[in-house]
Design a protein around this motif. Structure first.
Motif, PDB file in Angstrom:
ATOM      1  N   MET A   1      -3.214  -7.037  -6.277  1.00 28.20           N
ATOM      2  CA  MET A   1      -3.187  -5.693  -6.865  1.00 28.20           C
ATOM      3  C   MET A   1      -4.572  -5.171  -7.206  1.00 28.20           C
ATOM      4  O   MET A   1      -4.853  -3.983  -7.081  1.00 28.20           O
ATOM      5  CB  MET A   1      -2.315  -5.692  -8.126  1.00 28.20           C
ATOM      6  CG  MET A   1      -0.864  -5.991  -7.843  1.00 28.20           C
ATOM      7  SD  MET A   1      -0.034  -4.695  -6.939  1.00 28.20           S
ATOM      8  CE  MET A   1       0.434  -3.652  -8.276  1.00 28.20           C
ATOM      9  N   GLY A   2      -5.478  -6.041  -7.653  1.00 25.65           N
ATOM     10  CA  GLY A   2      -6.804  -5.574  -8.033  1.00 25.65           C
ATOM     11  C   GLY A   2      -7.793  -5.512  -6.884  1.00 25.65           C
ATOM     12  O   GLY A   2      -8.926  -5.074  -7.068  1.00 25.65           O
ATOM     13  N   GLN A   3      -7.353  -5.943  -5.666  1.00 25.84           N
ATOM     14  CA  GLN A   3      -8.293  -6.031  -4.553  1.00 25.84           C
ATOM     15  C   GLN A   3      -8.550  -4.695  -3.864  1.00 25.84           C
ATOM     16  O   GLN A   3      -9.600  -4.510  -3.247  1.00 25.84           O
ATOM     17  CB  GLN A   3      -7.780  -7.045  -3.524  1.00 25.84           C
ATOM     18  CG  GLN A   3      -7.808  -8.476  -4.012  1.00 25.84           C
ATOM     19  CD  GLN A   3      -7.343  -9.450  -2.947  1.00 25.84           C
ATOM     20  OE1 GLN A   3      -7.079  -9.064  -1.809  1.00 25.84           O
ATOM     21  NE2 GLN A   3      -7.226 -10.715  -3.317  1.00 25.84           N
ATOM     22  N   ASN A   4      -7.559  -3.789  -3.946  1.00 24.63           N
ATOM     23  CA  ASN A   4      -7.713  -2.519  -3.238  1.00 24.63           C
ATOM     24  C   ASN A   4      -6.804  -1.485  -3.902  1.00 24.63           C
ATOM     25  O   ASN A   4      -5.648  -1.792  -4.225  1.00 24.63           O
ATOM     26  CB  ASN A   4      -7.329  -2.692  -1.765  1.00 24.63           C
ATOM     27  CG  ASN A   4      -7.780  -1.525  -0.910  1.00 24.63           C
ATOM     28  OD1 ASN A   4      -7.249  -0.418  -1.019  1.00 24.63           O
ATOM     29  ND2 ASN A   4      -8.771  -1.758  -0.052  1.00 24.63           N
ATOM     30  N   PRO A   5      -7.300  -0.248  -4.084  1.00 22.70           N
ATOM     31  CA  PRO A   5      -6.466   0.756  -4.762  1.00 22.70           C
ATOM     32  C   PRO A   5      -5.186   1.083  -4.011  1.00 22.70           C
ATOM     33  O   PRO A   5      -4.201   1.504  -4.624  1.00 22.70           O
ATOM     34  CB  PRO A   5      -7.390   1.977  -4.843  1.00 22.70           C
ATOM     35  CG  PRO A   5      -8.447   1.757  -3.805  1.00 22.70           C
ATOM     36  CD  PRO A   5      -8.626   0.283  -3.735  1.00 22.70           C
ATOM     37  N   ARG A   6      -5.184   0.859  -2.706  1.00 15.63           N
ATOM     38  CA  ARG A   6      -3.980   1.186  -1.937  1.00 15.63           C
ATOM     39  C   ARG A   6      -2.842   0.221  -2.218  1.00 15.63           C
ATOM     40  O   ARG A   6      -1.684   0.563  -2.072  1.00 15.63           O
ATOM     41  CB  ARG A   6      -4.313   1.214  -0.446  1.00 15.63           C
ATOM     42  CG  ARG A   6      -5.214   2.399  -0.066  1.00 15.63           C
ATOM     43  CD  ARG A   6      -5.601   2.382   1.392  1.00 15.63           C
ATOM     44  NE  ARG A   6      -4.439   2.530   2.269  1.00 15.63           N
ATOM     45  CZ  ARG A   6      -4.515   2.464   3.609  1.00 15.63           C
ATOM     46  NH1 ARG A   6      -5.696   2.249   4.189  1.00 15.63           N
ATOM     47  NH2 ARG A   6      -3.440   2.611   4.349  1.00 15.63           N
ATOM     48  N   TYR A   7      -3.175  -1.016  -2.624  1.00 10.57           N
ATOM     49  CA  TYR A   7      -2.121  -1.988  -2.905  1.00 10.57           C
ATOM     50  C   TYR A   7      -1.237  -1.541  -4.068  1.00 10.57           C
ATOM     51  O   TYR A   7      -0.019  -1.729  -4.054  1.00 10.57           O
ATOM     52  CB  TYR A   7      -2.727  -3.361  -3.212  1.00 10.57           C
ATOM     53  CG  TYR A   7      -3.277  -4.080  -2.002  1.00 10.57           C
ATOM     54  CD1 TYR A   7      -2.656  -3.984  -0.760  1.00 10.57           C
ATOM     55  CD2 TYR A   7      -4.413  -4.877  -2.105  1.00 10.57           C
ATOM     56  CE1 TYR A   7      -3.159  -4.643   0.347  1.00 10.57           C
ATOM     57  CE2 TYR A   7      -4.927  -5.553  -1.006  1.00 10.57           C
ATOM     58  CZ  TYR A   7      -4.298  -5.427   0.225  1.00 10.57           C
ATOM     59  OH  TYR A   7      -4.790  -6.084   1.312  1.00 10.57           O
ATOM     60  N   GLN A   8      -1.845  -0.985  -5.110  1.00 13.45           N
ATOM     61  CA  GLN A   8      -1.074  -0.520  -6.267  1.00 13.45           C
ATOM     62  C   GLN A   8      -0.090   0.564  -5.853  1.00 13.45           C
ATOM     63  O   GLN A   8       1.077   0.548  -6.228  1.00 13.45           O
ATOM     64  CB  GLN A   8      -2.010   0.001  -7.357  1.00 13.45           C
ATOM     65  CG  GLN A   8      -1.294   0.550  -8.590  1.00 13.45           C
ATOM     66  CD  GLN A   8      -0.557  -0.531  -9.359  1.00 13.45           C
ATOM     67  OE1 GLN A   8      -1.118  -1.577  -9.652  1.00 13.45           O
ATOM     68  NE2 GLN A   8       0.707  -0.292  -9.674  1.00 13.45           N
ATOM     69  N   ARG A   9      -0.561   1.494  -5.062  1.00 11.16           N
ATOM     70  CA  ARG A   9       0.316   2.597  -4.630  1.00 11.16           C
ATOM     71  C   ARG A   9       1.424   2.100  -3.712  1.00 11.16           C
ATOM     72  O   ARG A   9       2.557   2.580  -3.775  1.00 11.16           O
ATOM     73  CB  ARG A   9      -0.524   3.677  -3.950  1.00 11.16           C
ATOM     74  CG  ARG A   9      -1.405   4.448  -4.941  1.00 11.16           C
ATOM     75  CD  ARG A   9      -2.044   5.664  -4.302  1.00 11.16           C
ATOM     76  NE  ARG A   9      -3.156   5.307  -3.431  1.00 11.16           N
ATOM     77  CZ  ARG A   9      -4.384   5.048  -3.876  1.00 11.16           C
ATOM     78  NH1 ARG A   9      -4.642   5.086  -5.176  1.00 11.16           N
ATOM     79  NH2 ARG A   9      -5.351   4.747  -3.039  1.00 11.16           N
ATOM     80  N   LEU A  10       1.101   1.153  -2.851  1.00  7.36           N
ATOM     81  CA  LEU A  10       2.128   0.596  -1.973  1.00  7.36           C
ATOM     82  C   LEU A  10       3.183  -0.163  -2.771  1.00  7.36           C
ATOM     83  O   LEU A  10       4.382  -0.090  -2.470  1.00  7.36           O
ATOM     84  CB  LEU A  10       1.481  -0.326  -0.938  1.00  7.36           C
ATOM     85  CG  LEU A  10       0.647   0.392   0.135  1.00  7.36           C
ATOM     86  CD1 LEU A  10      -0.176  -0.613   0.930  1.00  7.36           C
ATOM     87  CD2 LEU A  10       1.534   1.213   1.070  1.00  7.36           C
ATOM     88  N   SER A  11       2.749  -0.887  -3.797  1.00  2.00           N
ATOM     89  CA  SER A  11       3.699  -1.592  -4.655  1.00  2.00           C
ATOM     90  C   SER A  11       4.636  -0.604  -5.351  1.00  2.00           C
ATOM     91  O   SER A  11       5.846  -0.842  -5.458  1.00  2.00           O
ATOM     92  CB  SER A  11       2.945  -2.421  -5.695  1.00  2.00           C
ATOM     93  OG  SER A  11       3.835  -3.051  -6.581  1.00  2.00           O
ATOM     94  N   GLU A  12       4.087   0.502  -5.815  1.00  2.00           N
ATOM     95  CA  GLU A  12       4.904   1.518  -6.469  1.00  2.00           C
ATOM     96  C   GLU A  12       5.899   2.120  -5.485  1.00  2.00           C
ATOM     97  O   GLU A  12       7.035   2.454  -5.854  1.00  2.00           O
ATOM     98  CB  GLU A  12       4.003   2.594  -7.076  1.00  2.00           C
ATOM     99  CG  GLU A  12       3.207   2.096  -8.277  1.00  2.00           C
ATOM    100  CD  GLU A  12       2.137   3.073  -8.722  1.00  2.00           C
ATOM    101  OE1 GLU A  12       1.911   4.082  -8.002  1.00  2.00           O
ATOM    102  OE2 GLU A  12       1.514   2.821  -9.779  1.00  2.00           O
TER     103      GLU A  12
END
Length: 985
Positions: free
Chosen positions: A840-851
């Motif tokens: 989650m902290g590695q790339n801002p896109r991961y947070q959005r994809l998780s959501e």
């Protein structure tokens, strides 16, 4: 039909309840509440404390703290968050929270003075700031974002994780998440008091660092918070209102040194409310006694210790002397050891009668531990303190041998509280033993009660079931009887001898007849081997005499081995060899008991006469073989040895060779509720199994329970969605525990139960493989269930039919071969979230994809998306995840550069001329990071030095090298640090 709220709905409800009891809340409108405080107080995402807010409060609460020196103080306080061990750090910070932190200040006369700085005002609670926010995000190598966090003066004291039954998660899942948070970002929990795990129906709380089994309910509330129609609301407001929270923080926390690792102890609700009633009674001075009737296993010892600590450090009495009195040396030793292992001050032990008299005469304000027997020769009327509070453990035994009168004479001017789980009421005559008359004022039965039923309902103790074996078949062998006994039977037929024994021989005599002992040992050995040992539980044999204990011990050791069976009693040189052979000294017994409590060590069976029937807590003990005629409080004490909670332990069990439970109304002279819940017939356990089996089978109504792949596919598909998924997860968990408790039992085969259970176990294995990503879930099942699977189920075929799905192109073909789109959706959703969580902290896109995954699953579970639509939507997210990974590259530098570049182009698009500028800036930051930062040693990412160096290099590159000071605003520096650390850890 009432809809079940999703996690966002649970958050909003909980925040609204907190708002109603005095918390300043942010996020109850559905937004991210933490962002409001983050922006107001300029918090960096790596920080766990709102330092600006805390500094404001430090200045307001402490005369010595000013705007000039507050920064120096908080700089020092930041170092108090740095600990390698979470519990050690939590204990240290708890001292700071409750007692203040030392700080050297400059005085008007140019001198220096050391003062204590209060972080929280406990005397005037309203002087503090109380904030409750949702979505408090912390990034320190890993990013976590608990659902709700409670702050006092900007310090996080409570972390809450919420689950929604609408999404088929419950508080068990929330506890797992909290434990992962503690491991991933321990810094957040260093100041913490406790954690809360909740779903739409239940709330559990546990101390920082607590194992899952020590997350418990809060099921009592004062009138102002009572809300029987909404247990979640009542628990939230009763436990987390500011007054109770600060009271628990200040007055109800112990840290205990334990061999397997230290533990933080916080109160159970019955302990908290009982202590406060004790304090209130002492404060008011209206009565000089009171009875605390709490069932065994609820923690009466800690209730007394909490009361003692509050009396000595609080305002209920001016300068009290507190006595804790026990009635055996063993209980005295246990309490002494516990006191020595706790963070409790001002206590001593009365080592002799003379020492006790000295302590009474001195009257010093401290806790005194003693046995009741030491009062027998203490002179009356020597009390040196008129504010004495006495707490008597096992109060039902304090009326014997006139010791209670000796205590009253020695401490005539005292307030006396009795603690018991088994009060005695033999009658109302003056000579009859009556705990209520002894300890309760007129018109009051008890000051506070916590019943057996409440303990079982709360999960603090287990139900206990009994099996009657007193009418077992056994041979009356004349050759095996001694001559004197044979004389009595001469001339009688075998049947007449049996009748004579039944009518005239005591239970002790019966227990010492060799043929009967042989038969009982045979049954114990068989029962233990088949029903107790397979899952690693242990047993205890209770006999009416030392002789019978020795006889049982000899025979059980012959069958099970000397290491597996230990006999505990003391013998004298005048005893026969049969008894002397098992004599043990105190130290030896302590070692045996210690090994018994360890699941991995022998003995597995203890044989006792009097020992260990009170005050003995061993969760590993499941079954008691009772060959002693116990009644009333003695029987209740014995029952409680088997009711302690342990993982996968459904119940305690008593196999009754004396017929004690044949007439429970005669054996237990208590109220109807206590009789009903103290022990139940084992047949009821079988009935519970049938009821639980039916409830789980009903989930699959219409699906043939055969071995076809089609039936298995359909079953797994059905439990992949709400509400069947939750029903099966929770239902099978309890069904397995019940089955393990009942099996083996011929009725399981005769009634067709084993076949149904076998089919459900197969479905459980397939379900676990598809929804949790577990490669071999059958290995985690309990022993008897694994045996059924091994003998009756082709586990290899399940693995072929239900491959464990992992994220990656090579797995897409596997999931495409599955017939059920519901199973596909469940597999992809789990695999994607499992893959994203550590990144989650590695790339801002991961947070959005998780959501996005969460949103798709919510819509799918809510039936807004069909199974095929959910599969396609989730596959599109999965492909995006893989694309991000491919674009980011494999090396840490590549990933960090890509993450920072992505962040710049998405968040600062208007400020940057083109993507090329973002790429150049990102590359420069990463290159400088690699040049300046030593990231080659464990823990580098958590040090303050690393944080300072990263901040400096970001400023140097962005401002000095690229002349872009306009970018340094908001959380820019914080975000860049997160991407660098997360990709290099």
């Amino acid at each position: 039909m009432v809809s079940t709220p999703n996690e966002g709905g649970v958050e909003r409800s909980l925040l609204s309840w907190l708002d109603g009891v005095g918390w300043e809340t942010h996020g109850k409108d559905g937004g991210q509440g933490a962002k409001v405080l983050d922006e107001t107080h300029d918090r960096k995402q790596k920080e766990v404390i709102y330092w600006d807010l805390l500094e404001e409060q430090l200045i307001a609460l402490n005369d010595e703290i000013t705007e000039d020196n507050v920064g120096t103080f908080t700089t020092s306080l930041r170092r108090d968050l740095d600990h390698d061990n979470l519990l050690a750090g939590n204990q240290h910070f708890h001292e700071l929270l409750t007692k203040g932190k030392t700080f050297t200040v400059q005085t008007d006369k140019n001198g220096k003075e050391t003062v204590y700085v209060d972080l929280i005002d406990f005397e005037t609670p309203e002087a503090n700031r109380f904030h409750a926010v949702n979505q408090f995000s912390v990034s320190r190598g890993t990013t976590i974002r608990p659902d709700v966090t409670l702050f006092v003066n900007g310090i996080p004291l409570v972390t809450m994780e919420l689950k929604s039954l609408a999404q088929d998660n419950d508080y068990y899942d929330a506890i797992t998440d909290l434990q992962e948070y503690e491991e991933d970002v321990p810094r957040l929990f260093v100041p913490g008091l406790f954690n809360v795990a909740a779903d739409t129906m239940e709330l559990r709380y546990g101390a920082v660092g607590a194992p899952g089994e020590f997350y418990e309910p809060w099921n009592e509330a004062p009138a102002e918070y009572a809300a029987e129609e909404n247990r979640m609301k009542q628990a939230t407001q009763a436990l987390c209102n500011p007054g109770t929270l600060l009271d628990v923080l200040k007055n109800f926390v112990f840290f205990e040194e334990r061999p397997g690792g230290d533990a933080k102890i916080i109160p159970r609700y019955m302990q908290y409310y009982a202590v406060n009633r004790i304090l209130d009674r002492v404060r008011r001075g209206e009565h000089d006694r009171g009875l605390i009737w709490h069932t065994q296993g609820s923690g009466k010892s800690f209730t007394m210790l909490y009361a003692a600590e509050n009396l000595l450090s609080g305002s209920a009495a001016r300068n009290p002397q507190v006595f804790i009195i026990v009635d055996t040396d063993k209980l005295n030793s246990q309490m002494r050891d516990q006191l020595a292992n706790l963070s409790l001050s001002h206590w001593t032990e009365a080592e002799s009668i003379d020492h006790l008299q000295e302590l009474i005469e001195e009257g010093s304000s401290q806790l005194v531990l003693t046995t009741i027997q030491k009062f027998q020769d203490v002179e009356p009327d020597v009390q040196g303190n008129n504010e004495v509070v006495v707490m008597s453990d096992e109060a039902h035994r304090f009326m014997e041998a006139d010791l209670g009168s000796r205590l009253d004479a020695a401490l005539p001017d005292s307030t006396h509280f009795g603690f018991t789980g088994t009060p005695v009421r033999e009658g109302e005559r003056e000579k009859d033993k009556n705990t209520f008359r002894e300890f309760s004022p007129e018109g009051e039965d008890y000051l506070h009660r916590y019943s057996v039923k409440q303990g079982i309902d709360d999960g603090l103790i287990l139900p206990v079931y009994f099996t009657l074996r007193h009418e077992m078949e056994w041979e009356v062998s004349e050759d095996a009887l001694d001559e004197q006994f044979e004389q009595e039977f001469r001339g009688m037929t075998t049947e007449e001898k049996r009748e004579f024994i039944k009518d005239n021989v005591t239970s002790r005599t019966m227990a010492e007849i060799e043929p009967r002992v042989d038969r009982a040992v045979e049954e114990i050995d068989e029962h233990y081997s088949e029903k107790v040992a397979p899952n690693g539980w242990k047993g205890m044999v209770v006999t009416p005499s030392r002789r019978s204990a020795a006889m049982y011990g000899e025979r059980l050791q012959e069958r099970r081995g000397e290491d597996a069976v230990e006999v505990l009693y003391t013998a004298t040189k005048d005893d026969p060899d049969l008894i002397q052979q098992f004599h043990t000294e105190n130290e030896e017994r302590d070692q045996i008991v210690k090994r018994f409590k360890d699941p991995d060590e022998n003995p597995s069976l203890l044989v006792v006469h009097d020992m260990l029937l009170t005050g003995f807590d061993a969760p590993i003990l499941k079954t008691m073989y009772l060959d002693r005629n116990l009644k009333n409080h003695n029987l209740m004490q014995a029952i409680a040895r088997t009711n302690r909670v342990a993982e996968n332990k459904e119940n305690g069990e008593i196999v009754d060779f004396q017929g004690v439970f044949e007439n429970i109304d005669e054996a237990l002279d208590y109220d109807a509720e206590t009789k009903a819940y103290a022990a139940r017939d084992k047949e009821e356990l079988y009935d519970d199994l049938i009821d639980q089996l039916e409830s789980v089978v009903d989930i699959f109504d219409g699906i043939p329970m055969d071995d076809s792949q089609e039936a298995t596919n359909e079953a797994v598909n059905r439990i992949s969605k709400h509400p069947e998924r939750r029903q099966f997860k929770q239902g099978f968990r309890r069904l397995q525990n019940l089955y393990e408790s009942v099996a083996p039992d011929r009725r399981l085969i005769e009634d067709g139960i084993q076949d149904q259970y076998k089919w459900l176990s197969k479905i459980q294995v397939a379900f676990q493989r598809t929804t949790s990503g577990t490669e071999s879930p059958e290995e985690d099942m309990q022993e008897k269930t694994r045996e059924i699977l091994n003998e009756n189920v082709d586990v290899g075929k399940i693995r072929d039919d239900f491959p464990t799905y992992k994220l990656g192109e090579e797995y897409l073909e596997d999931v495409e071969e599955l017939d059920n789109p519901g199973v596909k959706a469940s597999q992809i959703a789990h695999a994607t979230q499992d893959h994203l969580h550590p990144r989650m902290g590695q790339n801002p896109r991961y947070q959005r994809l998780s959501e996005r995954v969460t949103e798709i699953v919510e819509r799918w579970q809510g039936k807004d998306l069909s199974d095929p639509e959910a599969v396609e939507a989730l596959k599109s997210v999965e492909k995006e995840v893989l694309e991000v990974e491919e674009e980011a590259g494999e090396e840490a530098a590549e990933r960090a550069t890509y993450a920072i570049e992505t962040h710049l182009t998405e968040e600062y698009d208007d400020a940057l001329e083109d993507d090329e500028n973002a790429a150049e800036l990102a590359a420069a930051i990463v290159e400088t990071f690699e040049d300046r930062i030593d990231y080659g040693y464990p823990g580098w990412e958590t040090t303050q030095s690393t944080e300072q160096q990263i901040t400096k290099l970001v400023f140097d590159v962005v401002i000095k090298e690229f002349d872009r000071a306009d970018l340094i605003s908001g959380s820019f520096e914080d975000d860049i640090r997160t991407y660098l650390i997360s990709n290099y850890v």
